[in-house]
Design an enzyme around this catalytic site. Structure first.
Site, PDB file in Angstrom:
ATOM      1  CE  LYS A 128      -4.458   0.869   0.217  1.00 50.61           C
ATOM      2  NZ  LYS A 128      -5.595   0.011  -0.152  1.00 50.61           N
ATOM      3  CG  ASP A 168      -7.235   3.260  -0.783  1.00 50.14           C
ATOM      4  OD1 ASP A 168      -7.668   2.103  -0.731  1.00 50.14           O
ATOM      5  OD2 ASP A 168      -7.360   4.060   0.167  1.00 50.14           O
TER       6      ASP A 168
HETATM    7  P1  NDP Z   1     -12.961   7.693  -2.762  1.00 50.24           P
HETATM    8  O1  NDP Z   1     -11.899   8.707  -2.627  1.00 50.24           O
HETATM    9  O2  NDP Z   1     -13.551   7.449  -4.116  1.00 50.24           O
HETATM   10  O3  NDP Z   1     -14.182   8.021  -1.777  1.00 50.24           O
HETATM   11  C1  NDP Z   1     -14.012   8.112  -0.414  1.00 50.24           C
HETATM   12  C2  NDP Z   1     -15.346   8.507   0.202  1.00 50.24           C
HETATM   13  O4  NDP Z   1     -15.264   8.352   1.611  1.00 50.24           O
HETATM   14  C3  NDP Z   1     -15.698   9.968  -0.055  1.00 50.24           C
HETATM   15  O5  NDP Z   1     -17.095  10.080  -0.172  1.00 50.24           O
HETATM   16  C4  NDP Z   1     -15.191  10.661   1.191  1.00 50.24           C
HETATM   17  O6  NDP Z   1     -15.865  11.876   1.511  1.00 50.24           O
HETATM   18  C5  NDP Z   1     -15.467   9.611   2.254  1.00 50.24           C
HETATM   19  N1  NDP Z   1     -14.510   9.770   3.343  1.00 50.24           N
HETATM   20  C6  NDP Z   1     -13.162   9.778   3.248  1.00 50.24           C
HETATM   21  N2  NDP Z   1     -12.618   9.995   4.446  1.00 50.24           N
HETATM   22  C7  NDP Z   1     -13.649  10.093   5.302  1.00 50.24           C
HETATM   23  C8  NDP Z   1     -13.750  10.303   6.685  1.00 50.24           C
HETATM   24  N3  NDP Z   1     -12.648  10.472   7.449  1.00 50.24           N
HETATM   25  N4  NDP Z   1     -14.991  10.331   7.251  1.00 50.24           N
HETATM   26  C9  NDP Z   1     -16.093  10.153   6.490  1.00 50.24           C
HETATM   27  N5  NDP Z   1     -16.061   9.983   5.171  1.00 50.24           N
HETATM   28  C10 NDP Z   1     -14.865   9.943   4.587  1.00 50.24           C
HETATM   29  O7  NDP Z   1     -12.366   6.335  -2.162  1.00 50.24           O
HETATM   30  P2  NDP Z   1     -12.826   4.843  -2.416  1.00 50.24           P
HETATM   31  O8  NDP Z   1     -14.286   4.769  -2.599  1.00 50.24           O
HETATM   32  O9  NDP Z   1     -11.936   4.264  -3.452  1.00 50.24           O
HETATM   33  O10 NDP Z   1     -12.413   4.152  -1.031  1.00 50.24           O
HETATM   34  C11 NDP Z   1     -13.315   4.049   0.069  1.00 50.24           C
HETATM   35  C12 NDP Z   1     -12.853   2.931   0.994  1.00 50.24           C
HETATM   36  O11 NDP Z   1     -12.808   1.695   0.273  1.00 50.24           O
HETATM   37  C13 NDP Z   1     -11.442   3.097   1.589  1.00 50.24           C
HETATM   38  O12 NDP Z   1     -11.429   2.502   2.872  1.00 50.24           O
HETATM   39  C14 NDP Z   1     -10.571   2.257   0.649  1.00 50.24           C
HETATM   40  O13 NDP Z   1      -9.378   1.835   1.294  1.00 50.24           O
HETATM   41  C15 NDP Z   1     -11.520   1.098   0.387  1.00 50.24           C
HETATM   42  N6  NDP Z   1     -11.263   0.311  -0.815  1.00 50.24           N
HETATM   43  C16 NDP Z   1     -11.133   0.883  -2.047  1.00 50.24           C
HETATM   44  C17 NDP Z   1     -10.918   0.095  -3.163  1.00 50.24           C
HETATM   45  C18 NDP Z   1     -10.846   0.663  -4.532  1.00 50.24           C
HETATM   46  O14 NDP Z   1     -10.679  -0.124  -5.485  1.00 50.24           O
HETATM   47  N7  NDP Z   1     -10.962   1.964  -4.737  1.00 50.24           N
HETATM   48  C19 NDP Z   1     -10.772  -1.358  -3.052  1.00 50.24           C
HETATM   49  C20 NDP Z   1     -11.031  -1.878  -1.709  1.00 50.24           C
HETATM   50  C21 NDP Z   1     -11.236  -1.058  -0.654  1.00 50.24           C
HETATM   51  P3  NDP Z   1     -15.061  13.299   1.458  1.00 50.24           P
HETATM   52  O15 NDP Z   1     -14.934  13.586  -0.019  1.00 50.24           O
HETATM   53  O16 NDP Z   1     -15.937  14.237   2.197  1.00 50.24           O
HETATM   54  O17 NDP Z   1     -13.724  13.063   2.108  1.00 50.24           O
HETATM   55  O1  2IT Z   2      -7.901  -1.653  -0.764  1.00 51.02           O
HETATM   56  C1  2IT Z   2      -7.822  -2.147  -1.906  1.00 51.02           C
HETATM   57  O2  2IT Z   2      -8.016  -3.349  -2.115  1.00 51.02           O
HETATM   58  C2  2IT Z   2      -7.560  -1.228  -3.034  1.00 51.02           C
HETATM   59  N1  2IT Z   2      -7.474  -0.025  -2.808  1.00 51.02           N
HETATM   60  C3  2IT Z   2      -7.380  -1.769  -4.412  1.00 51.02           C
HETATM   61  C4  2IT Z   2      -5.999  -2.311  -4.588  1.00 51.02           C
HETATM   62  C5  2IT Z   2      -5.618  -2.730  -5.987  1.00 51.02           C
HETATM   63  O3  2IT Z   2      -4.431  -3.011  -6.167  1.00 51.02           O
HETATM   64  O4  2IT Z   2      -6.466  -2.779  -6.874  1.00 51.02           O
END
Ligand code: NDP
Ligand code: 2IT
Length: 448
Positions: A128, A168
């Site tokens: 990461k 992420d």
């Molecule tokens: P994005 O940046 O697309 O979206 C994040 C969302 O979460 C935004 O709506 C943001 O709101 C909100 N957010 C972030 N920080 C906070 C906080 N401290 N409190 C409340 N809301 C918050 O990220 P992703 O959707 O890609 O990721 C979301 C989660 O999923 C993370 O935990 C990530 O590690 C996990 N994840 C992502 C993957 C991927 O492929 N993208 C894969 C697997 C897991 P605001 O804009 O107001 O900050």
């Molecule tokens: O938390 C996760 O699994 C991710 N942000 C995606 C990682 C990846 O390599 O696609």
């Protein structure tokens, strides 16, 4: 007493070794609690100190990221790549840009990623990265210059067979494009060293949707296990980013009613179910989550709850999809009082230890992110496979593969779970199955 002979000794040792790293300690403790007896009973693993091995990253690279804003002012940020465990394949995991990013958070994410990636069954190790950069309010050019400055150092540590970053929080298709362009220029090679790329330059169909869709496919397996269906269920989703919106979209497509989304500043609640067209329109938005959600509230007549999370709203299913520790013990108790029947994590470690305990005590099935959000990285693995074989697969085939991978992870969780007849502890099932694969690979490759 050896440090890994007894769980309490182990915890003390871990804490002393990683002072103040609360998130990392939380993630390791969560896994160790479930796997400790399996570990101590396996003499080979125990003699080779496999658990202690897995409490230390292979390496952590930390570096300066220096960039210029649109007014010519220079900023200095800090960047990291945690290459946690390469026993199963090249390091693989996302990059996060957020002001709260620090080494503890990236270590916890890389630790989780190692076990999540093992559950996918694909040959990918765990890593990461990220930076303490706040993209909020930054222009497109500033984002581009930051990504380029970040890659100026990162490029020498990654590669299709070494380490393959992806997106992420705050790193999506746009950022991956800028990162990939800079990597290609510096390395003078066009390879699959990053995933989540645009379809026109080596990206894969279904990658963008995969985490949220995969979460709902996993949820469907959990419901089927109880002879239930998704149609008609009331679902509370948190977050409004990539994972949350795609989860909401798929849930609505399959007949559920999604009553909430949220940002770091508040929650949108619409009792009748957020309309599908609004969710689909939101997938193209470029504004911040709060502007998006307040606009959606106006458009559908929903309520905007400033400063709130979705956990006080009545629902059947909760899908935390924003960030770590966003749902604590009190939130869990509020959800239980309001009738929640199932929880599946879209984010990484969104539930605190107190919340997990409350769900387990109330016999509410709860899927940990390492199982239920593994669809994103699984599709990344399939993007790597397409890049390596110089080909591109069809959308339908990839979606089917995603469904199969999520079903397989669900099967692995159940196969490990020999708990009570009527209640599946997905948490323990996922931890045991993932640890078994990683520990076997570490052991088989010798101490070193
Ligand atoms: P994005 O940046 O697309 O979206 C994040 C969302 O979460 C935004 O709506 C943001 O709101 C909100 N957010 C972030 N920080 C906070 C906080 N401290 N409190 C409340 N809301 C918050 O990220 P992703 O959707 O890609 O990721 C979301 C989660 O999923 C993370 O935990 C990530 O590690 C996990 N994840 C992502 C993957 C991927 O492929 N993208 C894969 C697997 C897991 P605001 O804009 O107001 O900050
Ligand atoms: O938390 C996760 O699994 C991710 N942000 C995606 C990682 C990846 O390599 O696609």
């Amino acid at each position: 007493m050896e440090k890994d002979e007894n769980l309490e000794e182990f915890r003390r040792w871990l804490k002393e070794r990683n002072p103040g790293e609360e998130e990392f300690l939380q993630a390791v403790d969560d896994l160790a609690t479930d796997v400790f007896s399996l570990y101590t009973q396996n003499q080979d693993w125990y003699d080779a100190c496999v658990l202690l091995h897995l409490c230390e990253a292979d390496r952590i690279i930390s570096f300066r990221v220096c960039w210029e804003d649109d007014n010519g002012a220079v900023h200095v940020n800090r960047g990291w790549r945690v290459q946690y465990c390469g026993a199963i394949g090249p390091y693989k995991g996302g990059i996060r840009f957020h002001p709260t990013v620090n080494e503890s958070i990236l270590k916890f994410l890389a630790f989780e990623q190692t076990f999540k990636n093992a559950l996918t069954g694909l040959p990918i190790g765990g890593g990461k990265g990220g930076a303490d950069f706040d993209p909020r309010g930054r222009s497109d050019r500033e984002i581009m210059r930051f990504c380029q400055a970040f890659m100026d150092e990162l490029y020498r540590h990654i590669g299709e067979n070494t380490d393959v970053p992806a997106g992420d929080i705050n790193v999506g298709r746009r950022e991956i494009g800028y990162l990939f362009g800079q990597y290609r220029r510096l390395a003078n090679t066009f390879s699959g060293a990053l995933t989540g790329k645009d379809i026109e330059f080596g990206g894969s169909h279904v990658r963008m949707e995969a985490t949220g869709y995969g979460l709902v496919y996993f949820l469907r397996c959990m419901l089927a296990q109880r002879n239930q269906e998704l149609g008609g269920q009331v679902v509370a989703v948190s977050g409004a980013g990539n994972v949350a919106l795609h989860a909401a979209q798929k849930a609505v497509q399959l007949g559920a009613k999604v009553v909430s989304l949220s940002s770091s500043r508040g929650a949108l609640y619409y009792r009748d179910g957020i309309p599908r067209e609004l969710i689909e329109k939101a997938l193209d938005h470029r504004a911040g989550s709060t502007e998006l959600l307040t606009g959606m509230a106006d458009a559908c007549g929903g309520e905007w709850h400033k400063g709130s999370t979705p956990w006080s709203f009545p629902c059947d299913i909760a899908l935390p999809c924003a960030t770590q520790n966003e749902l604590d013990g009190n939130d869990a108790r509020a959800l239980i009082e309001n009738g929640v029947k199932m929880v599946a994590e879209g984010a990484n470690m969104p539930c605190t230890a107190g919340a997990i305990e409350a769900f387990q005590k109330a016999r509410i099935p709860h899927a940990p992110g390492k199982a239920s959000n593994a669809g994103g990285v699984a599709l990344s693995g399939l993007e790597m496979a397409q890049n390596a074989s110089f080909t591109r697969w069809e959308q339908e085939r990839l979606n089917e593969q995603l469904v199969e991978i999520m079903q397989d992870i669900h099967r692995q969780c159940i196969a490990e779970e020999q708990g009570e007849k009527d209640y599946i502890n997905y948490h323990r099932g996922a931890n045991l199955a993932a640890f078994r694969r990683v520990a076997s690979a570490v052991y088989a490759q010798g101490v070193g």
